[in-house]
Design a protein around this motif. Structure first.
Motif, PDB file in Angstrom:
ATOM      1  N   TRP A 116      45.774  37.845  42.002  1.00  9.73           N
ATOM      2  CA  TRP A 116      45.332  38.315  43.310  1.00  9.73           C
ATOM      3  C   TRP A 116      46.521  38.664  44.200  1.00  9.73           C
ATOM      4  O   TRP A 116      46.430  39.584  45.026  1.00  9.73           O
ATOM      5  CB  TRP A 116      44.439  37.267  43.975  1.00  9.73           C
ATOM      6  CG  TRP A 116      43.237  36.973  43.134  1.00  9.73           C
ATOM      7  CD1 TRP A 116      42.922  35.808  42.506  1.00  9.73           C
ATOM      8  CD2 TRP A 116      42.188  37.893  42.798  1.00  9.73           C
ATOM      9  NE1 TRP A 116      41.751  35.930  41.806  1.00  9.73           N
ATOM     10  CE2 TRP A 116      41.268  37.195  41.967  1.00  9.73           C
ATOM     11  CE3 TRP A 116      41.922  39.224  43.113  1.00  9.73           C
ATOM     12  CZ2 TRP A 116      40.129  37.798  41.458  1.00  9.73           C
ATOM     13  CZ3 TRP A 116      40.787  39.828  42.599  1.00  9.73           C
ATOM     14  CH2 TRP A 116      39.904  39.119  41.793  1.00  9.73           C
ATOM     15  N   ASN A 117      47.639  37.948  44.057  1.00 10.16           N
ATOM     16  CA  ASN A 117      48.867  38.317  44.770  1.00 10.16           C
ATOM     17  C   ASN A 117      49.308  39.721  44.384  1.00 10.16           C
ATOM     18  O   ASN A 117      49.641  40.555  45.232  1.00 10.16           O
ATOM     19  CB  ASN A 117      50.002  37.339  44.432  1.00 10.16           C
ATOM     20  CG  ASN A 117      49.755  35.941  44.972  1.00 10.16           C
ATOM     21  OD1 ASN A 117      49.037  35.763  45.943  1.00 10.16           O
ATOM     22  ND2 ASN A 117      50.346  34.948  44.327  1.00 10.16           N
ATOM     23  N   LEU A 118      49.305  39.979  43.081  1.00 13.05           N
ATOM     24  CA  LEU A 118      49.725  41.281  42.584  1.00 13.05           C
ATOM     25  C   LEU A 118      48.758  42.375  43.044  1.00 13.05           C
ATOM     26  O   LEU A 118      49.183  43.462  43.442  1.00 13.05           O
ATOM     27  CB  LEU A 118      49.790  41.244  41.054  1.00 13.05           C
ATOM     28  CG  LEU A 118      50.405  42.463  40.357  1.00 13.05           C
ATOM     29  CD1 LEU A 118      51.851  42.647  40.785  1.00 13.05           C
ATOM     30  CD2 LEU A 118      50.308  42.309  38.846  1.00 13.05           C
ATOM     31  N   THR A 119      47.467  42.070  43.017  1.00 16.85           N
ATOM     32  CA  THR A 119      46.460  43.052  43.449  1.00 16.85           C
ATOM     33  C   THR A 119      46.630  43.390  44.926  1.00 16.85           C
ATOM     34  O   THR A 119      46.536  44.559  45.329  1.00 16.85           O
ATOM     35  CB  THR A 119      45.045  42.509  43.197  1.00 16.85           C
ATOM     36  OG1 THR A 119      44.886  42.217  41.808  1.00 16.85           O
ATOM     37  CG2 THR A 119      43.988  43.518  43.625  1.00 16.85           C
ATOM     38  N   PHE A 120      46.891  42.364  45.738  1.00 19.89           N
ATOM     39  CA  PHE A 120      47.075  42.593  47.178  1.00 19.89           C
ATOM     40  C   PHE A 120      48.302  43.467  47.434  1.00 19.89           C
ATOM     41  O   PHE A 120      48.255  44.417  48.223  1.00 19.89           O
ATOM     42  CB  PHE A 120      47.220  41.261  47.905  1.00 19.89           C
ATOM     43  CG  PHE A 120      47.302  41.393  49.401  1.00 19.89           C
ATOM     44  CD1 PHE A 120      46.167  41.634  50.150  1.00 19.89           C
ATOM     45  CD2 PHE A 120      48.518  41.278  50.059  1.00 19.89           C
ATOM     46  CE1 PHE A 120      46.237  41.763  51.539  1.00 19.89           C
ATOM     47  CE2 PHE A 120      48.602  41.405  51.437  1.00 19.89           C
ATOM     48  CZ  PHE A 120      47.457  41.645  52.174  1.00 19.89           C
ATOM     49  N   GLY A 121      49.401  43.164  46.760  1.00 14.70           N
ATOM     50  CA  GLY A 121      50.619  43.944  46.957  1.00 14.70           C
ATOM     51  C   GLY A 121      50.482  45.371  46.468  1.00 14.70           C
ATOM     52  O   GLY A 121      50.900  46.318  47.156  1.00 14.70           O
ATOM     53  N   ILE A 122      49.884  45.552  45.283  1.00 12.48           N
ATOM     54  CA  ILE A 122      49.702  46.901  44.738  1.00 12.48           C
ATOM     55  C   ILE A 122      48.737  47.705  45.599  1.00 12.48           C
ATOM     56  O   ILE A 122      48.950  48.899  45.855  1.00 12.48           O
ATOM     57  CB  ILE A 122      49.199  46.826  43.281  1.00 12.48           C
ATOM     58  CG1 ILE A 122      50.308  46.285  42.375  1.00 12.48           C
ATOM     59  CG2 ILE A 122      48.737  48.194  42.788  1.00 12.48           C
ATOM     60  CD1 ILE A 122      49.882  46.056  40.952  1.00 12.48           C
TER      61      ILE A 122
END
Length: 337
Positions: A116-122
């Motif tokens: 979810w961290n990666l999804t938010f940043g992307i």
């Protein structure tokens, strides 16, 4: 034309510019924080970044919705033509905003927060890049027929000049996101974003200079406006003010100030928007369709103005109250993150 036939399109052009400016500033630091979260060295620091947005991020995007509705009502021809030309990046922007919203909510209760961290940043990076591509494409000009309808390629947005604008806007969002985090954090995390603010200020300045130098070669309309003797003093003064603000920004960062870096960055965004507005006005679909040709009826614009005149103060009050209520440093129990 009658007085209202001239006055109302100008009023709505200014209102749309205001909505866009408020969105870029408010959701700009929001997107900037999301992009910066991709480089956070620890989950604890990333939790602080997310917490700094927890109570305000959804309200910031309201201005984008309002701007879309106002464009449809006041300039329906521009709404249809611009959307037809920019279906690709607009869909990508919406996808990015959806990814951000889903990731923000799911991350809160997830055991494994990394996806979810990666999804938010992307999602943040995708939304910012798409907005820059849209801006660069519109500034370069959209081919239209005599009725103002788009007649170009659906891939018109896929070009070098739009990419430069997108990269510059991303750096601008990182800059305003960094200065926002200087306000909201302290200690090691604050110092980290002092460094990212310095780097983003330098890259944003470089991108802005590149856009300024290449604009006359990208669009004949922009070239004519930039070298128009009537506007030349403005376009000479504008870069000088921008350089002065950049100098003050670096100075405030070196002095360890917390509020002024964010203020100077906001002023840089305001200055940039003033320059863009002067470059394209009175066009609403550069280079050939003006606000007078693309506007809806005067009756419709007057009716909308009575509605929007009530809504704008309410939204501004809500935003201001939101920021006052949640002012101060982010303070959470990091060992629970």
């Amino acid at each position: 034309m009658d007085f209202l036939d001239v006055f109302m399109p100008v009023v709505w052009f200014v209102i749309l510019a205001l909505f866009l400016l408020l969105y870029v500033i408010l959701d700009g630091f929001d997107l900037g924080v999301g992009i910066l979260s991709l480089t956070s060295p620890s989950e604890q620091q990333r939790t602080l970044l997310m917490a700094s947005l927890g109570s305000i991020w959804d309200a910031n995007e309201t201005w984008l919705v309002l701007m879309g509705g106002a464009l449809f009502g006041a300039f329906p021809l521009a709404y249809g033509t611009i959307l037809k030309a920019l279906y690709g990046p607009i869909y990508l922007m919406i996808l990015g905003l959806i990814l951000r919203a889903v990731a923000f909510e799911f991350r809160e209760n997830a055991i494994n927060k990394r996806p979810w961290n990666l999804t938010f940043g992307i999602g943040s990076l995708l939304a910012a890049a798409s907005q820059g591509i849209c801006l660069g494409t519109v500034l370069s000009g959209l081919p239209t027929d005599v009725d103002g309808h788009f007649i170009g390629s659906p891939w018109i947005w896929f070009n070098g000049s739009s990419l430069v604008v997108a990269l510059t806007l991303i750096q601008g969002y990182v800059l305003i996101g960094s200065t926002y985090l200087i306000l909201k954090t302290s200690g090691e995390l604050q110092q980290l974003h002092v460094r990212t603010a310095r780097l983003a200020a330098a890259t944003t300045l470089g991108g802005a200079l590149l856009i300024t130098v290449t604009s006359p070669f990208v669009s004949e309309t922009l070239r004519a406006r930039l070298f128009d003797p009537a506007f030349l003093p403005f376009f000479v003064l504008l870069p000088l003010l921008g350089i002065a603000l950049i100098v003050q920004l670096f100075r405030s960062l070196a002095m360890g100030q917390e509020v002024w870096p964010f203020v100077y960055t906001v002023l840089l965004f305001v200055l940039s928007f003033a320059g863009l507005g002067v470059m394209v006005f009175p066009a609403i679909i550069p280079p050939s369709i003006t606000i007078f040709e693309a506007s809806s009826s005067v009756t419709s614009m007057v009716f909308m103005l009575t509605f929007i005149g009530v809504l704008i103060p309410i939204m501004l009050f809500y935003n201001i109250y939101n920021y006052i209520a949640f002012r101060g440093k982010v303070d959470i129990e990091l060992d629970k993150a």
